[in-house]
Design a protein around this motif. Sequence first.
Motif, PDB file in Angstrom:
ATOM      1  N   PRO A  70       4.481  -0.515  -1.113  1.00 43.36           N
ATOM      2  CA  PRO A  70       4.651  -1.953  -1.321  1.00 43.36           C
ATOM      3  C   PRO A  70       4.690  -2.275  -2.804  1.00 43.36           C
ATOM      4  O   PRO A  70       4.368  -1.437  -3.650  1.00 43.36           O
ATOM      5  CB  PRO A  70       3.394  -2.545  -0.671  1.00 43.36           C
ATOM      6  CG  PRO A  70       2.361  -1.465  -0.862  1.00 43.36           C
ATOM      7  CD  PRO A  70       3.100  -0.173  -0.733  1.00 43.36           C
ATOM      8  N   ARG A  71       5.110  -3.487  -3.136  1.00 42.72           N
ATOM      9  CA  ARG A  71       5.015  -3.983  -4.499  1.00 42.72           C
ATOM     10  C   ARG A  71       4.230  -5.284  -4.483  1.00 42.72           C
ATOM     11  O   ARG A  71       4.532  -6.157  -3.685  1.00 42.72           O
ATOM     12  CB  ARG A  71       6.417  -4.221  -5.097  1.00 42.72           C
ATOM     13  CG  ARG A  71       7.127  -2.928  -5.460  1.00 42.72           C
ATOM     14  CD  ARG A  71       8.523  -3.190  -5.998  1.00 42.72           C
ATOM     15  NE  ARG A  71       8.514  -3.921  -7.241  1.00 42.72           N
ATOM     16  CZ  ARG A  71       8.401  -3.359  -8.437  1.00 42.72           C
ATOM     17  NH1 ARG A  71       8.286  -2.056  -8.534  1.00 42.72           N
ATOM     18  NH2 ARG A  71       8.429  -4.074  -9.524  1.00 42.72           N
ATOM     19  N   PRO A  72       3.233  -5.441  -5.340  1.00 39.53           N
ATOM     20  CA  PRO A  72       2.747  -4.414  -6.270  1.00 39.53           C
ATOM     21  C   PRO A  72       1.976  -3.305  -5.552  1.00 39.53           C
ATOM     22  O   PRO A  72       1.397  -3.524  -4.498  1.00 39.53           O
ATOM     23  CB  PRO A  72       1.837  -5.203  -7.209  1.00 39.53           C
ATOM     24  CG  PRO A  72       1.367  -6.364  -6.390  1.00 39.53           C
ATOM     25  CD  PRO A  72       2.503  -6.720  -5.483  1.00 39.53           C
ATOM     26  N   ILE A  73       2.012  -2.137  -6.170  1.00 40.84           N
ATOM     27  CA  ILE A  73       1.362  -0.958  -5.596  1.00 40.84           C
ATOM     28  C   ILE A  73      -0.117  -0.963  -5.974  1.00 40.84           C
ATOM     29  O   ILE A  73      -0.475  -1.189  -7.134  1.00 40.84           O
ATOM     30  CB  ILE A  73       2.018   0.327  -6.120  1.00 40.84           C
ATOM     31  CG1 ILE A  73       3.505   0.365  -5.754  1.00 40.84           C
ATOM     32  CG2 ILE A  73       1.315   1.558  -5.562  1.00 40.84           C
ATOM     33  CD1 ILE A  73       4.274   1.464  -6.460  1.00 40.84           C
ATOM     34  N   LEU A  74      -0.978  -0.689  -5.007  1.00 34.53           N
ATOM     35  CA  LEU A  74      -2.401  -0.474  -5.243  1.00 34.53           C
ATOM     36  C   LEU A  74      -2.722   0.986  -4.929  1.00 34.53           C
ATOM     37  O   LEU A  74      -2.124   1.583  -4.019  1.00 34.53           O
ATOM     38  CB  LEU A  74      -3.244  -1.399  -4.369  1.00 34.53           C
ATOM     39  CG  LEU A  74      -3.081  -2.897  -4.616  1.00 34.53           C
ATOM     40  CD1 LEU A  74      -3.801  -3.697  -3.547  1.00 34.53           C
ATOM     41  CD2 LEU A  74      -3.609  -3.272  -5.998  1.00 34.53           C
ATOM     42  N   LYS A  75      -3.666   1.573  -5.649  1.00 30.70           N
ATOM     43  CA  LYS A  75      -3.952   2.999  -5.480  1.00 30.70           C
ATOM     44  C   LYS A  75      -4.294   3.374  -4.038  1.00 30.70           C
ATOM     45  O   LYS A  75      -3.857   4.436  -3.562  1.00 30.70           O
ATOM     46  CB  LYS A  75      -5.059   3.447  -6.430  1.00 30.70           C
ATOM     47  CG  LYS A  75      -5.219   4.963  -6.462  1.00 30.70           C
ATOM     48  CD  LYS A  75      -6.155   5.423  -7.556  1.00 30.70           C
ATOM     49  CE  LYS A  75      -6.231   6.948  -7.604  1.00 30.70           C
ATOM     50  NZ  LYS A  75      -7.131   7.436  -8.674  1.00 30.70           N
ATOM     51  N   PRO A  76      -5.059   2.566  -3.284  1.00 28.32           N
ATOM     52  CA  PRO A  76      -5.323   2.944  -1.890  1.00 28.32           C
ATOM     53  C   PRO A  76      -4.044   3.139  -1.072  1.00 28.32           C
ATOM     54  O   PRO A  76      -3.994   4.001  -0.193  1.00 28.32           O
ATOM     55  CB  PRO A  76      -6.158   1.770  -1.362  1.00 28.32           C
ATOM     56  CG  PRO A  76      -6.855   1.239  -2.574  1.00 28.32           C
ATOM     57  CD  PRO A  76      -5.847   1.379  -3.676  1.00 28.32           C
ATOM     58  N   ALA A  77      -3.007   2.340  -1.376  1.00 30.20           N
ATOM     59  CA  ALA A  77      -1.740   2.493  -0.660  1.00 30.20           C
ATOM     60  C   ALA A  77      -1.083   3.824  -1.001  1.00 30.20           C
ATOM     61  O   ALA A  77      -0.457   4.460  -0.133  1.00 30.20           O
ATOM     62  CB  ALA A  77      -0.801   1.340  -1.003  1.00 30.20           C
ATOM     63  N   ILE A  78      -1.228   4.265  -2.235  1.00 30.05           N
ATOM     64  CA  ILE A  78      -0.673   5.550  -2.650  1.00 30.05           C
ATOM     65  C   ILE A  78      -1.355   6.692  -1.893  1.00 30.05           C
ATOM     66  O   ILE A  78      -0.701   7.558  -1.311  1.00 30.05           O
ATOM     67  CB  ILE A  78      -0.863   5.752  -4.169  1.00 30.05           C
ATOM     68  CG1 ILE A  78      -0.102   4.687  -4.955  1.00 30.05           C
ATOM     69  CG2 ILE A  78      -0.422   7.148  -4.585  1.00 30.05           C
ATOM     70  CD1 ILE A  78      -0.453   4.659  -6.418  1.00 30.05           C
ATOM     71  N   LEU A  79      -2.663   6.671  -1.892  1.00 32.32           N
ATOM     72  CA  LEU A  79      -3.408   7.746  -1.243  1.00 32.32           C
ATOM     73  C   LEU A  79      -3.152   7.757   0.254  1.00 32.32           C
ATOM     74  O   LEU A  79      -3.052   8.830   0.867  1.00 32.32           O
ATOM     75  CB  LEU A  79      -4.896   7.591  -1.548  1.00 32.32           C
ATOM     76  CG  LEU A  79      -5.266   7.669  -3.036  1.00 32.32           C
ATOM     77  CD1 LEU A  79      -6.758   7.475  -3.225  1.00 32.32           C
ATOM     78  CD2 LEU A  79      -4.815   8.979  -3.651  1.00 32.32           C
ATOM     79  N   ALA A  80      -3.030   6.574   0.861  1.00 30.25           N
ATOM     80  CA  ALA A  80      -2.747   6.506   2.296  1.00 30.25           C
ATOM     81  C   ALA A  80      -1.359   7.065   2.598  1.00 30.25           C
ATOM     82  O   ALA A  80      -1.168   7.797   3.577  1.00 30.25           O
ATOM     83  CB  ALA A  80      -2.870   5.069   2.783  1.00 30.25           C
ATOM     84  N   ALA A  81      -0.387   6.731   1.745  1.00 29.68           N
ATOM     85  CA  ALA A  81       0.991   7.188   1.969  1.00 29.68           C
ATOM     86  C   ALA A  81       1.117   8.690   1.807  1.00 29.68           C
ATOM     87  O   ALA A  81       2.015   9.309   2.385  1.00 29.68           O
ATOM     88  CB  ALA A  81       1.934   6.473   1.005  1.00 29.68           C
ATOM     89  N   LEU A  82       0.220   9.291   1.030  1.00 32.99           N
ATOM     90  CA  LEU A  82       0.272  10.737   0.787  1.00 32.99           C
ATOM     91  C   LEU A  82      -0.804  11.494   1.548  1.00 32.99           C
ATOM     92  O   LEU A  82      -1.092  12.651   1.245  1.00 32.99           O
ATOM     93  CB  LEU A  82       0.132  11.007  -0.712  1.00 32.99           C
ATOM     94  CG  LEU A  82       1.322  10.578  -1.570  1.00 32.99           C
ATOM     95  CD1 LEU A  82       0.975  10.609  -3.047  1.00 32.99           C
ATOM     96  CD2 LEU A  82       2.535  11.450  -1.280  1.00 32.99           C
ATOM     97  N   GLU A  83      -1.385  10.839   2.554  1.00 39.40           N
ATOM     98  CA  GLU A  83      -2.433  11.507   3.332  1.00 39.40           C
ATOM     99  C   GLU A  83      -1.893  12.765   4.010  1.00 39.40           C
ATOM    100  O   GLU A  83      -2.570  13.789   4.114  1.00 39.40           O
ATOM    101  CB  GLU A  83      -2.994  10.536   4.368  1.00 39.40           C
ATOM    102  CG  GLU A  83      -4.231  11.067   5.077  1.00 39.40           C
ATOM    103  CD  GLU A  83      -4.861  10.026   5.972  1.00 39.40           C
ATOM    104  OE1 GLU A  83      -5.948  10.314   6.521  1.00 39.40           O
ATOM    105  OE2 GLU A  83      -4.288   8.924   6.129  1.00 39.40           O
TER     106      GLU A  83
END
Length: 378
Positions: A70-83
Motif C-alpha cells: 500500500p501507499r504509504p508503506i508501513l514496515k509491518p506491511a512489508i514484513l507481512a508481505a514477505l512472510e
Amino acid sequence: MNSATPPNTIAFVLFSYAPGEPAGYERAVGALAEGCRQLDITPLIITSGPDEPGDADHPHMVRLRSLTLPRPILKPAILAALENPEPVRAELHQLLTDHRADVIVWVDALYGLGYLDAAPAGVPTILQVHKVRGDDYFDRAIAAATAVCPISPFMESEAREQGYDTSAWTIVPNALFAPARPAEREERERLRTKGPIRIVSRAEPYKGLAELLQALPDDWDRPVELVLAAAGFEYWPGMQDEVFAAVRAAAGLRPDVVTVLDALPWQEVQPFFAGAAATIIASYEPETFCNAAAEAMSTGAPVVGIGIGNLPHLVGDGGHMTSADQGATGIWPALAELLDDSDRYHAASRNAVLRTAFHSPAEVVRQLAATAAVTLRP
C-alpha cells in the motif's frame, strides 16, 4: 558475464521505487539510472506493485506481481508481505533472467530484497548500504553479495562500529542528476546579499523543520523558501500529515519571510538551489548521505547544518556545521555570520562545487560497476 565485456543491462532492485519519489533511496536509483542511460546501458528497475498511472512512461521499470504494497508503506506491511518470501524470490530471479541483467544492484538488504539472494548464477551483485540494519536481513545480504558499497564514510564507520568487517567494502557515493553548474561570481555575490534561503526536504519529523522555523530570529528579514514533500512510506500512520501541520504552523508565525512550496521533480531540485544564497540541513538524527546538501553544493550554494552523521564528511569546507547541542537555535546565527562575510562565503561556495565535482551520474555508475570487477565503456 566476462568482466571485459561492457554490460548491456544493470538492474536496480528497490520495492518502494516510484519516479520522482522524494526519498533518498529512490532519488539515488533515479540518478544511477540516468548515469546508465548516459553510458548507453539499460537501467532495469524492479519494484513492487501495484501498477501506477504513468508506468508506461518508464519502459525499463518492472513491477513484481508477487509483492504489492500500500501507499504509504508501513514496515509491518512489508514484513507481512514477505512472510512467505519464496514466490517473491522466484519471480525476482525469473525477471532478472528474462531481462538478461548483467549486473544487479540491491539498493538495500530488506527494501532492495538483497537478503533473498535471487541473482541468476554467475551474475555479479552489489549491495548498497544506505542504512546499517544489524539484523538477519543485513547479514544474509552481505553474505550473498559480490561487493558491498556503503554510500558514505559515515555508513562505513557505522557498520564497523557495529562489528562488521568493512575492509573489503568500497564507499560509492550517491550521484547528482546533473553536473555541478555554479553561478558566476557576480550572480553568487548577488545571492549572498539578497538571495533566499532554500530548503528541500521530505516530511519527516527528524528533519527538524518545524523546530528550525520556530527558532527563526525576530529580526530575520531574508526569504526562506521550503519545499516540503510527502514520500511513499511512513514510520507510523499519519506521520507526514503531522509534519505538514507542524511546519505550516511554524511558517505561519513568520508569513512575511517563510513560504512552504510544493514538491519538485528530481531534475528541478538543482536548478532550484542555483537561485539560493544557501541551504540548511536541520536534521537532528544523522543523515546517511544527504542528497539535498550535495545538490545545493553542486550549484555553489553553501550548506549550514547540524554537524552529525554524514553531513560533516560531505560538506567539509563547503559550508558551516554547528554543534548538535545547539540544536536549531544555533543554525540561524551561524548562517547570518556566513552570509555577512564575503570572503568566507565565496570560499565556501567554491569549495562546495569542488566537493561535488565527481558526483556525476555516469561517474558514479562507473565506480559502482568497478566494485564488482565490471568494465564499462569509456
